[in-house]
Design a protein around this motif. Structure first.
Motif, PDB file in Angstrom:
ATOM      1  N   LYS A  33     -16.532 -35.720  -9.970  1.00 42.92           N
ATOM      2  CA  LYS A  33     -16.168 -34.957  -8.776  1.00 42.92           C
ATOM      3  C   LYS A  33     -14.680 -34.635  -8.758  1.00 42.92           C
ATOM      4  N   PHE A  34     -13.881 -35.396  -9.525  1.00 42.21           N
ATOM      5  CA  PHE A  34     -12.468 -35.045  -9.657  1.00 42.21           C
ATOM      6  C   PHE A  34     -12.331 -33.649 -10.260  1.00 42.21           C
ATOM      7  N   ILE A  50     -15.103 -21.677  -5.043  1.00 44.95           N
ATOM      8  CA  ILE A  50     -15.583 -22.573  -3.994  1.00 44.95           C
ATOM      9  C   ILE A  50     -17.099 -22.674  -4.036  1.00 44.95           C
ATOM     10  N   LYS A  51     -17.789 -21.541  -4.173  1.00 51.08           N
ATOM     11  CA  LYS A  51     -19.250 -21.538  -4.208  1.00 51.08           C
ATOM     12  C   LYS A  51     -19.788 -22.333  -5.388  1.00 51.08           C
ATOM     13  N   ALA A  95     -35.630 -36.774  -4.769  1.00 51.37           N
ATOM     14  CA  ALA A  95     -34.305 -36.281  -4.380  1.00 51.37           C
ATOM     15  C   ALA A  95     -33.473 -36.039  -5.632  1.00 51.37           C
ATOM     16  N   SER A  96     -32.621 -35.044  -5.562  1.00 56.93           N
ATOM     17  CA  SER A  96     -31.721 -34.760  -6.689  1.00 56.93           C
ATOM     18  C   SER A  96     -30.397 -34.238  -6.146  1.00 56.93           C
ATOM     19  N   ARG A  97     -29.347 -34.456  -6.913  1.00 62.43           N
ATOM     20  CA  ARG A  97     -28.031 -33.928  -6.558  1.00 62.43           C
ATOM     21  C   ARG A  97     -27.251 -33.685  -7.840  1.00 62.43           C
ATOM     22  N   GLY A  98     -26.123 -33.007  -7.706  1.00 67.57           N
ATOM     23  CA  GLY A  98     -25.327 -32.652  -8.871  1.00 67.57           C
ATOM     24  C   GLY A  98     -25.492 -31.179  -9.195  1.00 67.57           C
ATOM     25  N   LEU A 144     -19.722 -31.387  -4.431  1.00 74.90           N
ATOM     26  CA  LEU A 144     -18.985 -32.275  -3.532  1.00 74.90           C
ATOM     27  C   LEU A 144     -19.810 -32.693  -2.318  1.00 74.90           C
ATOM     28  N   VAL A 145     -20.735 -31.846  -1.866  1.00 66.45           N
ATOM     29  CA  VAL A 145     -21.525 -32.167  -0.672  1.00 66.45           C
ATOM     30  C   VAL A 145     -22.928 -32.652  -1.028  1.00 66.45           C
TER      31      VAL A 145
END
Length: 302
Positions: free
Chosen positions: A77-78, A199-200, A234-237, A206-207
């Motif tokens: 995330k950095f 940003i998009k 659930a998934s993220r990234g 990040l969220v």
């Protein structure tokens, strides 16, 4: 498998930093020689390119994909934070372009003396910027580095600014004093668009926005022999950079060894499709029952 491409990213950033410093020196030198305020402003805008490279080098050093005790999900995330920093630089550049255009429109400027040799130097600068843009973007897309892709978009904004300056100076050379002012505003919009795209591209990371539709994961997992069903998916990234998947899975197994083999096959298929990916599976027995046993989409639940 987590790939650590930081060495390659660092190499690209060092090369582009050197080229951006060359561009900065040429723009500033020609700006002082010709008395062009727009070119000096463009040189100041180029300072952000070098600042972005330095920001990228610092961020890249922190953005290890490998987990540790303090960051069990890695440090990537950095990378996204650094990309958002570049978006901030793009916003500043957009403001400066608009401010400079309005100021010249209202107050005019001193006469500018430009020669063909100085215009050729600016064309060389344009060529360097174009090379940096495509070099960073191609490497960034190949190794999945958001910081390189974002920096390439920022450098592309510098390409448009340089085109603006060259067109304006050619116009001044031909007596069209208003041409560079006229072109300033669409270029500012292009710079703003680049920042918004950065940003998009990075905000979902990040969220913790959903990375993969649960339907797609369910359809793949249910095809594995021994899997009865799965739920709580659930998934993220971001697919192609790093994805984390969690689920509850019901398996047709009477012993831990068989359940483990089924789980390994599920993880292998998910990794082949969405690599790099980390999968966390909660195993449940064949007799397990739940109201949420089968995944349903929003349209089915409403």
């Amino acid at each position: 498998m987590l790939l650590d491409n930081r060495a390659k990213v660092r190499q690209v950033l060092l090369i582009t930093l050197l080229l951006n410093l060359v561009v900065l020196v040429i723009k500033a030198g020609v700006g002082f020689l010709t008395g062009s305020l727009s070119l000096l402003a463009d040189a100041l805008h180029s300072v952000t390119d070098s600042a972005n490279n330095i920001l990228g080098l610092v961020t890249n050093q922190l953005a290890s994909p490998h987990p540790d005790r303090d960051h069990p999900y890695g440090h990537q995330k950095f990378d996204a934070v650094g990309a958002l920093g570049i978006a901030a630089f793009l916003g500043i550049a957009c403001f400066e372009i608009l401010k400079g255009g309005v100021d010249r429109l209202l107050n005019g400027g001193k006469p500018v003396n430009i020669s063909p040799s100085e215009l050729w130097l600016l064309l060389l600068v344009l060529g360097i910027n174009i090379f940096v843009t495509y070099y960073e973007r191609n490497v960034g897309q190949r190794i999945g580095s958001s910081i390189l892709i974002a920096d390439a978009k920022h450098t592309m904004s510098d390409v448009w600014v340089t085109i603006l300056v060259i067109a304006g100076l050619i116009g001044v050379w031909q007596g069209l004093m208003w041409l560079d002012i006229l072109l300033a505003f669409p270029v500012a919009l292009l710079v703003f668009r680049s920042g918004w795209q950065v940003i998009k591209d990075n905000l979902p990371w990040l969220v913790d926005e959903m990375a993969i539709a649960p339907e797609a994961i369910h359809a793949m997992v249910i095809q594995v022999p021994g899997v009865i069903n799965c739920h709580e998916i659930a998934s993220r990234g971001i697919v192609g950079r790093q994805v984390f998947i969690e689920m509850h899975m019901i398996v047709d197994a009477e012993d831990v060894e068989t359940a483990h083999q089924i789980t390994e096959e599920v993880e292998t298929r998910l990794q082949e499709r969405y690599n790099p990916v980390r999968v966390m599976i909660h195993i449940e027995p064949p007799a397990y029952q739940s109201e949420n046993i089968t995944y349903k989409s929003e349209s089915e639940t409403n």
